[in-house]
Design an enzyme around this catalytic site. Structure first.
Site, mmCIF file in Angstrom:
data_model
loop_
_atom_site.group_PDB
_atom_site.id
_atom_site.type_symbol
_atom_site.label_atom_id
_atom_site.label_comp_id
_atom_site.label_asym_id
_atom_site.label_seq_id
_atom_site.Cartn_x
_atom_site.Cartn_y
_atom_site.Cartn_z
ATOM 1 N N TYR A 149 -36.876 -5.043 1.282
ATOM 2 C CA TYR A 149 -37.398 -5.148 0.057
ATOM 3 C C TYR A 149 -37.236 -6.678 -0.263
ATOM 4 C CZ TYR A 149 -38.200 -4.684 -4.953
ATOM 5 O OH TYR A 149 -38.588 -4.903 -6.160
ATOM 6 N N ASP A 244 -33.676 -13.946 3.278
ATOM 7 C CA ASP A 244 -33.573 -13.175 1.751
ATOM 8 C C ASP A 244 -32.059 -12.864 1.627
ATOM 9 O OD1 ASP A 244 -33.512 -11.928 -0.782
ATOM 10 O OD2 ASP A 244 -35.168 -10.679 -0.281
ATOM 11 N N LYS A 276 -29.334 -11.940 -7.995
ATOM 12 C CA LYS A 276 -28.175 -10.944 -8.298
ATOM 13 C C LYS A 276 -26.709 -11.767 -8.620
ATOM 14 C CE LYS A 276 -30.300 -7.083 -6.343
ATOM 15 N NZ LYS A 276 -31.523 -7.112 -5.441
#
Ligand SMILES: *Cc1c(COP(=O)(O)O)cnc(C)c1O
Length: 444
Positions: A149, A244, A276
């Site tokens: 994702y 990522d 995050k």
């Protein structure tokens, strides 16, 4: 019909109110509990490892806002930094010093990252990194891996993990074929498939984007040599490699997954994305890497990228205080807490003869209800998600808030003290029994 203990009347009332004005009552799909059933808990406050819902119940938080709350909720040092920054104004629309300091902090931690550009979400970071890779190479195709994702970027939603996996969506509606058609989806951890895709399309591929260690189909680290193979193949064909690290960055280690697995003999990824943890619970994210690639960005180069709130002074203050708070002691505590919880979980599940496997990426872990190791998305989908739902609801009713999906990592913080860990551990026997009972129900 599964009956869930109805113990959240205030949450239920808020969900009904929310559903009148917001699709599904939530602002991000996995929050809705659709995969596990029942009523999502609306939180009123949080402190350290604890969440408190609007019904006044307390939970040990094993979601940690899906990663950012690495120091625990309402950490005093981060709180002070946020309050101090807010006192001086909320957003300037000009450059400000905190942005510089946060960029310096990232560049100092992740050796191959020479420059970064700050954005407001992980989605923006990956979207911008893809545009930059296309601008730099003059090519349009992008390779991604099933189950990874990268936020809800059109081109990257094909076979995505996280909520897309949770709801078993093939792909998202609303993504034009012209956009999805530029994406090549390959099985994770499959070097042969990667080589075959490059043999066929090598000259058109701008970049390979991968989760540094996959965390959005549950935790699935790259097999030894996979990252190096991606580096070798992309380099041979003049494509960029984008790592990522939105989830793994500054969590798996001070330098994220790169700090665990790197440096690589064949060289580092060209670009990285972060989010995050680096926002400390506020909207701050980044992409960065090789200075010559980053120089393609406006105002230096022709690749446009911008943001009204990019580098927001309050968000960057929170991110900076969080990263500076991530000391070696914090990483040691994360490792200890993860290991205590994972070990107790596996012991209890084994005692009940429940098939499961625990997988790790640094101190990040998740539990799959299946016997064999999970190396890719097909493996992850072959887990018993009914067993997970039974486990989840038992834990929730005992005051432990797990991610409401079998396709997510379990997140801990350095504020998870022994009381919080004990609470998790003491909930495990009943949760394991609930799983066993769910097998009996399915069998009958
Ligand atoms: C969470 C996540 C994103 C998206 O970040 P948002 O801030 O939710 O847009 C992208 N990539 C990975 C690996 C993630 O875990």
């Amino acid at each position: 019909m599964t009956a869930y203990p109805f113990e959240a009347p205030e949450s239920q009332a808020l969900l009904e109110r929310a559903a009148r004005v917001t699709p599904g009552g939530v602002n991000s799909p996995v929050r809705a509990f659709r995969a596990v059933g029942g009523t999502p808990r609306f939180m009123a406050s949080a402190q350290g490892p604890w969440l408190r819902d609007v019904d006044g119940r307390e939970y040990v938080d094993l979601v940690c806002s899906w990663g950012p709350m690495i120091l625990g909720h309402a950490h005093p040092g981060v709180m002070a930094a946020v309050q101090e920054a807010a006192t001086r104004g909320f957003s300037f629309g000009t450059p400000s010093e905190n942005e510089v300091a946060l960029a310096e902090e990232i560049v100092a931690r992740v050796e191959p990252v020479e420059q970064v550009r700050l954005v407001s979400s992980g989605t923006e970071a990956t979207m911008s990194a893809i545009r930059l890779a296309r601008g730099f190479t003059g090519r349009s195709k992008v390779v991604k891996f099933a189950g990874c994702y990268h936020g809800h970027v059109d081109a990257l939603l094909a076979s995505a993990g996280s909520g897309v996996a949770t709801f078993a969506l093939p792909d998202s509606a609303g993504v034009p074929a012209s956009s999805a058609g530029e994406t090549i989806v390959l099985p994770y951890n499959d070097v042969e498939a990667l080589e075959a895709a490059f043999a066929e399309h090598g000259a058109e591929i701008a970049a390979v984007i991968t989760e540094a260690a996959a965390g959005n189909m549950g935790v699935v680290p790259p097999l030894p040599g996979f990252t190096e193979a991606m580096r070798r193949v992309t380099r041979e064909h003049g494509a960029l490699l984008i790592s990522d690290e939105v989830m793994t960055g500054f969590r798996c280690s001070a330098a994220g997954w790169y700090g665990v697995e790197g440096p690589y003999d064949g060289g580092a990824p060209d670009l990285f994305t972060f989010g995050k943890v680096m926002g400390g619970g506020f909207p701050a994210a980044a992409f960065g890497g090789r200075a010559d690639v980053m120089a393609m960005l406006a105002p230096l180069g022709p690749v446009y990228q911008a943001g009204t709130l990019s580098g927001n002074p309050v968000a960057t203050a929170a991110g900076l205080a969080t990263l500076r708070g991530c000391t070696p002691e914090v990483y040691q505590r994360l490792a200890d807490v993860s290991s205590a919880i994972a070990t107790a979980t596996t012991q209890e599940l084994s005692r009940h003869g429940i098939p499961h496997v625990v997988q790790w990426a640094g101190s990040m872990f998740s539990v799959f209800f299946r016997e064999e190791a999970v190396h890719n998305y097909d493996d992850a989908k072959a887990q018993n998600s009914q067993a997970f739902s039974a486990f989840f609801h038992s834990m929730l009713s005992q005051g432990v808030h797990l991610p409401p999906s079998a396709f997510e990592a379990w997140f801990v913080s350095a504020a998870h003290d022994d009381a919080a860990v004990d609470k998790v551990v003491s909930a495990l026997p009943a949760a394991a029994r609930a799983v066993t009972e769910s097998f009996a129900t399915i069998g009958s």
